[in-house]
Design a protein around this motif. Structure first.
Motif, PDB file in Angstrom:
ATOM      1  N   GLY A 126     -21.857   9.055  44.956  1.00 61.59           N
ATOM      2  CA  GLY A 126     -21.434   9.853  43.814  1.00 61.59           C
ATOM      3  C   GLY A 126     -22.480  10.834  43.316  1.00 61.59           C
ATOM      4  N   PRO A 127     -23.723  10.385  43.063  1.00 60.80           N
ATOM      5  CA  PRO A 127     -24.724  11.321  42.546  1.00 60.80           C
ATOM      6  C   PRO A 127     -24.924  12.543  43.432  1.00 60.80           C
ATOM      7  CG  PRO A 127     -25.489   9.065  42.297  1.00 60.80           C
ATOM      8  CD  PRO A 127     -24.235   9.003  43.108  1.00 60.80           C
ATOM      9  N   ARG A 128     -24.944  12.317  44.734  1.00 61.58           N
ATOM     10  CA  ARG A 128     -25.180  13.432  45.654  1.00 61.58           C
ATOM     11  C   ARG A 128     -24.039  14.448  45.595  1.00 61.58           C
ATOM     12  NH1 ARG A 128     -26.943  11.650  51.530  1.00 61.58           N
ATOM     13  NH2 ARG A 128     -28.618  10.832  50.201  1.00 61.58           N
ATOM     14  N   GLN A 129     -22.787  13.954  45.569  1.00 60.69           N
ATOM     15  CA  GLN A 129     -21.653  14.877  45.555  1.00 60.69           C
ATOM     16  C   GLN A 129     -21.495  15.560  44.200  1.00 60.69           C
ATOM     17  OE1 GLN A 129     -20.042  15.537  48.333  1.00 60.69           O
ATOM     18  NE2 GLN A 129     -18.753  17.092  47.373  1.00 60.69           N
ATOM     19  N   ILE A 130     -21.783  14.838  43.121  1.00 58.49           N
ATOM     20  CA  ILE A 130     -21.721  15.460  41.795  1.00 58.49           C
ATOM     21  C   ILE A 130     -22.728  16.605  41.707  1.00 58.49           C
ATOM     22  CG2 ILE A 130     -22.203  15.094  39.334  1.00 58.49           C
ATOM     23  CD1 ILE A 130     -21.091  12.232  39.724  1.00 58.49           C
ATOM     24  N   ARG A 131     -23.922  16.368  42.225  1.00 62.94           N
ATOM     25  CA  ARG A 131     -24.928  17.440  42.228  1.00 62.94           C
ATOM     26  C   ARG A 131     -24.436  18.646  43.021  1.00 62.94           C
ATOM     27  NH1 ARG A 131     -28.950  12.852  42.605  1.00 62.94           N
ATOM     28  NH2 ARG A 131     -30.270  13.024  40.745  1.00 62.94           N
ATOM     29  N   ALA A 132     -23.831  18.393  44.178  1.00 69.37           N
ATOM     30  CA  ALA A 132     -23.354  19.497  45.008  1.00 69.37           C
ATOM     31  C   ALA A 132     -22.284  20.304  44.282  1.00 69.37           C
ATOM     32  CB  ALA A 132     -22.817  18.957  46.338  1.00 69.37           C
ATOM     33  N   THR A 360     -11.311  14.420  49.488  1.00 67.23           N
ATOM     34  CA  THR A 360     -11.971  15.408  50.339  1.00 67.23           C
ATOM     35  C   THR A 360     -12.007  16.797  49.714  1.00 67.23           C
ATOM     36  OG1 THR A 360      -9.865  15.759  51.507  1.00 67.23           O
ATOM     37  CG2 THR A 360     -11.418  14.167  52.459  1.00 67.23           C
ATOM     38  N   SER A 361     -11.223  17.009  48.667  1.00 64.30           N
ATOM     39  CA  SER A 361     -11.254  18.311  47.988  1.00 64.30           C
ATOM     40  C   SER A 361     -12.536  18.508  47.187  1.00 64.30           C
ATOM     41  CB  SER A 361     -10.055  18.451  47.040  1.00 64.30           C
ATOM     42  OG  SER A 361     -10.222  17.623  45.891  1.00 64.30           O
ATOM     43  N   GLY A 362     -13.205  17.403  46.813  1.00 64.82           N
ATOM     44  CA  GLY A 362     -14.386  17.486  45.961  1.00 64.82           C
ATOM     45  C   GLY A 362     -14.071  17.592  44.486  1.00 64.82           C
ATOM     46  N   ASN A 363     -12.789  17.580  44.125  1.00 58.11           N
ATOM     47  CA  ASN A 363     -12.421  17.815  42.730  1.00 58.11           C
ATOM     48  C   ASN A 363     -12.837  16.684  41.788  1.00 58.11           C
ATOM     49  OD1 ASN A 363     -11.355  20.324  43.221  1.00 58.11           O
ATOM     50  ND2 ASN A 363      -9.241  19.608  43.415  1.00 58.11           N
ATOM     51  N   THR A 364     -12.853  15.439  42.287  1.00 59.11           N
ATOM     52  CA  THR A 364     -13.285  14.334  41.423  1.00 59.11           C
ATOM     53  C   THR A 364     -14.746  14.517  41.022  1.00 59.11           C
ATOM     54  OG1 THR A 364     -11.727  12.851  42.539  1.00 59.11           O
ATOM     55  CG2 THR A 364     -13.458  11.829  41.207  1.00 59.11           C
ATOM     56  N   ALA A 365     -15.583  14.855  41.996  1.00 62.34           N
ATOM     57  CA  ALA A 365     -16.998  15.086  41.696  1.00 62.34           C
ATOM     58  C   ALA A 365     -17.181  16.332  40.833  1.00 62.34           C
ATOM     59  CB  ALA A 365     -17.791  15.220  42.992  1.00 62.34           C
ATOM     60  N   LEU A 366     -16.374  17.361  41.064  1.00 60.68           N
ATOM     61  CA  LEU A 366     -16.442  18.561  40.223  1.00 60.68           C
ATOM     62  C   LEU A 366     -16.088  18.223  38.783  1.00 60.68           C
ATOM     63  CD1 LEU A 366     -16.706  21.653  39.896  1.00 60.68           C
ATOM     64  CD2 LEU A 366     -14.278  21.807  40.502  1.00 60.68           C
ATOM     65  N   ASN A 370     -18.618  18.480  35.459  1.00 59.59           N
ATOM     66  CA  ASN A 370     -18.265  19.168  34.215  1.00 59.59           C
ATOM     67  C   ASN A 370     -18.337  18.233  33.014  1.00 59.59           C
ATOM     68  OD1 ASN A 370     -17.075  22.153  34.365  1.00 59.59           O
ATOM     69  ND2 ASN A 370     -16.657  21.137  36.319  1.00 59.59           N
ATOM     70  N   LEU A 371     -17.937  16.989  33.194  1.00 55.60           N
ATOM     71  CA  LEU A 371     -18.007  16.042  32.077  1.00 55.60           C
ATOM     72  C   LEU A 371     -19.454  15.737  31.710  1.00 55.60           C
ATOM     73  CD1 LEU A 371     -15.095  13.575  32.942  1.00 55.60           C
ATOM     74  CD2 LEU A 371     -15.072  15.531  31.380  1.00 55.60           C
ATOM     75  N   LEU A 372     -20.330  15.661  32.692  1.00 52.13           N
ATOM     76  CA  LEU A 372     -21.752  15.465  32.389  1.00 52.13           C
ATOM     77  C   LEU A 372     -22.315  16.669  31.642  1.00 52.13           C
ATOM     78  CD1 LEU A 372     -22.772  13.783  35.723  1.00 52.13           C
ATOM     79  CD2 LEU A 372     -23.300  12.834  33.462  1.00 52.13           C
ATOM     80  N   PHE A 373     -21.901  17.868  32.024  1.00 52.73           N
ATOM     81  CA  PHE A 373     -22.315  19.060  31.286  1.00 52.73           C
ATOM     82  C   PHE A 373     -21.812  19.001  29.845  1.00 52.73           C
ATOM     83  CE2 PHE A 373     -21.079  23.457  29.973  1.00 52.73           C
ATOM     84  CZ  PHE A 373     -22.357  23.940  29.746  1.00 52.73           C
ATOM     85  N   GLU A 374     -20.572  18.561  29.650  1.00 51.26           N
ATOM     86  CA  GLU A 374     -20.030  18.429  28.294  1.00 51.26           C
ATOM     87  C   GLU A 374     -20.833  17.416  27.486  1.00 51.26           C
ATOM     88  OE1 GLU A 374     -17.546  20.038  26.716  1.00 51.26           O
ATOM     89  OE2 GLU A 374     -16.893  21.283  28.404  1.00 51.26           O
ATOM     90  N   MET A 375     -21.269  16.331  28.123  1.00 51.35           N
ATOM     91  CA  MET A 375     -22.114  15.349  27.433  1.00 51.35           C
ATOM     92  C   MET A 375     -23.437  15.981  27.014  1.00 51.35           C
ATOM     93  SD  MET A 375     -21.491  11.973  29.803  1.00 51.35           S
ATOM     94  CE  MET A 375     -19.847  11.425  30.215  1.00 51.35           C
ATOM     95  N   LEU A 376     -24.029  16.751  27.908  1.00 51.48           N
ATOM     96  CA  LEU A 376     -25.250  17.455  27.559  1.00 51.48           C
ATOM     97  C   LEU A 376     -25.041  18.355  26.358  1.00 51.48           C
ATOM     98  CD1 LEU A 376     -28.193  18.375  28.249  1.00 51.48           C
ATOM     99  CD2 LEU A 376     -27.171  20.067  29.784  1.00 51.48           C
ATOM    100  N   CYS A 377     -23.879  18.995  26.292  1.00 52.60           N
ATOM    101  CA  CYS A 377     -23.597  19.960  25.221  1.00 52.60           C
ATOM    102  C   CYS A 377     -23.459  19.312  23.848  1.00 52.60           C
ATOM    103  CB  CYS A 377     -22.330  20.743  25.535  1.00 52.60           C
ATOM    104  SG  CYS A 377     -22.508  21.961  26.871  1.00 52.60           S
ATOM    105  N   VAL A 378     -23.206  18.000  23.785  1.00 55.04           N
ATOM    106  CA  VAL A 378     -23.030  17.352  22.475  1.00 55.04           C
ATOM    107  C   VAL A 378     -24.249  16.537  22.074  1.00 55.04           C
ATOM    108  CG1 VAL A 378     -20.522  17.303  22.670  1.00 55.04           C
ATOM    109  CG2 VAL A 378     -21.829  15.317  23.444  1.00 55.04           C
TER     110      VAL A 378
END
Length: 385
Positions: A126-132, A360-366, A370-378
């Motif tokens: 997960g971490p590797r694909q989320i970063r990608a 395989t679409s990568g959408n779950t990691a995408l 985005n949710l981690l970015f939203e966490m950073l924003c709050v």
């Protein structure tokens, strides 16, 4: 040899590509992603030549307020208008990689562990694909106006070196790593990994802050006792936390709970501890903003933690996970939950259970990125522009 390497690397990118400003007395960077391949130059000052200052402080895009590398003391993700997304080291949002959390306000941390899973493994990736996938996430939140990279010093500090053959030992390694992060005053944003990892993370956070409140988004309560004779696995995380006094149980809210169960009243334990359980059925077809107003009042100003299991979302949106359950939350509700935490005393966050091989679409990691970015924003201290 090192000067030769720097000289070679300096030819890889245009001079204006770098966006990472150096900060005095900061731990040496392991590598600083593609936008800092050259040795850091000093910040432009009033004594600099006019031509140099003008070049360093020029906006990236005419008319924009985005800082260049030398006009900001913060790390800023590079713009795809200047640096192609596939270029460089794969870090969260293409931020610099740093050896430790020293000098940072917030840090992205990977915990590639999935030996606590009960169904489909794969969250170790997960971490590797989320970063990608995070290469698609930009520096400003256009919906809320949050500008975390104009407010906080943020970097990617890599992964915890877990023991894939020994789950209790992995918990020790995670706990000790997070004790160091917390001691530095940095807020960790974790890329999981299965949900087992939240247990040692909360051990480290509670050692500093005392029992914390919890906003927990998930299809499952993760309050089981044992499985196959083992007390540590991803389905027992919050029972272990309760037993060790890591949670302020009157400030625990679990949202999106659903699915078949082994017992006719699967949420009984949670209610007995004082948790508020919000089943997915109570979230269907409605905005969660009213719920989050109640949650903010419940949390107050004491320390709290956000733990977001990607299977809290419906598998139509997040199929890449190990224990999917139908009829879950939608991404817009996930945004309402996280944005609804703005103003709270957040001391840490995690996004867990992304298993990329099932999507395989990568959408779950995408979605996870985005949710981690939203966490950073709050996070506390993030300003809006």
């Amino acid at each position: 040899m090192r000067p030769l390497l720097w000289a070679a690397c300096s030819q890889l990118l245009p001079q204006g590509a770098g966006l990472c400003a150096p900060k005095p007395a900061l731990t040496t960077l392991v590598t600083t992603s593609h936008h800092s391949l050259r040795p850091p130059a000093p910040l432009a000052t009033s004594s600099s030549s006019p031509s140099a200052s003008a070049a360093f402080l020029r906006p990236l895009v005419p008319g924009s307020r985005a800082p260049t590398r030398w006009s900001s003391r913060f790390n800023v993700p590079p713009s795809a208008l200047l640096v192609a997304r596939p270029v460089g080291v794969c870090s969260m949002m293409r931020l610099p990689l740093q050896a430790s959390a020293e000098g940072l306000d917030a840090a992205f941390v990977g915990v590639p562990l999935d030996t606590g899973t009960s169904n489909r493994p794969g969250a170790r990736f997960g971490p590797r694909q989320i970063r990608a996938e995070s290469a698609m996430v930009r520096r400003c939140n256009g919906s809320t106006g949050a500008a975390p990279f104009d407010s906080l010093r943020v970097a990617d500090i890599g992964d915890v070196n877990v023991n894939l053959y020994n789950l209790p030992d992995s918990c020790r390694l995670i706990r000790e790593s997070y004790q160091g992060i917390v001691a530095s005053g940095c807020v960790p944003l974790t890329l999981g990994g299965d949900h087992t990892i939240t247990y040692p993370i909360l051990q480290a956070l509670a050692a500093k802050h005392g029992p914390v409140g919890l906003v927990h988004v998930d299809a499952h309560t993760d309050t089981g006792d044992t499985a196959l004779g083992e007390k540590i696995y991803h389905g027992s995380t919050f029972r272990r936390c309760v037993e060790e006094g890591l949670l302020d149980c009157g400030r625990v809210v679990q949202i999106g709970i659903r699915g078949s169960s082994y017992d006719p009243d699967p949420n009984k334990y949670c209610r007995e501890q004082g948790f508020r359980v919000v089943p997915a059925e109570e979230c269907w077809m409605k905005s969660l903003e009213p719920l989050m107003r109640e949650v903010r009042a419940q949390m107050g100003d004491k320390p709290m933690y956000i733990s977001f299991d990607i299977d809290g979302l419906d598998p139509a949106y997040a199929p890449g996970t190990g224990t999917p359950e139908i009829a879950g939350l939608i991404p817009a509700q996930a945004l309402e939950i996280i944005r609804g935490c703005r103003g709270l005393n957040i001391v840490g966050c995690d996004l867990v259970e992304v298993a990329p091989m099932y999507d395989t679409s990568g959408n779950t990691a995408l979605l996870g990125a985005n949710l981690l970015f939203e966490m950073l924003c709050v996070l506390p201290g993030v300003k809006t522009l």
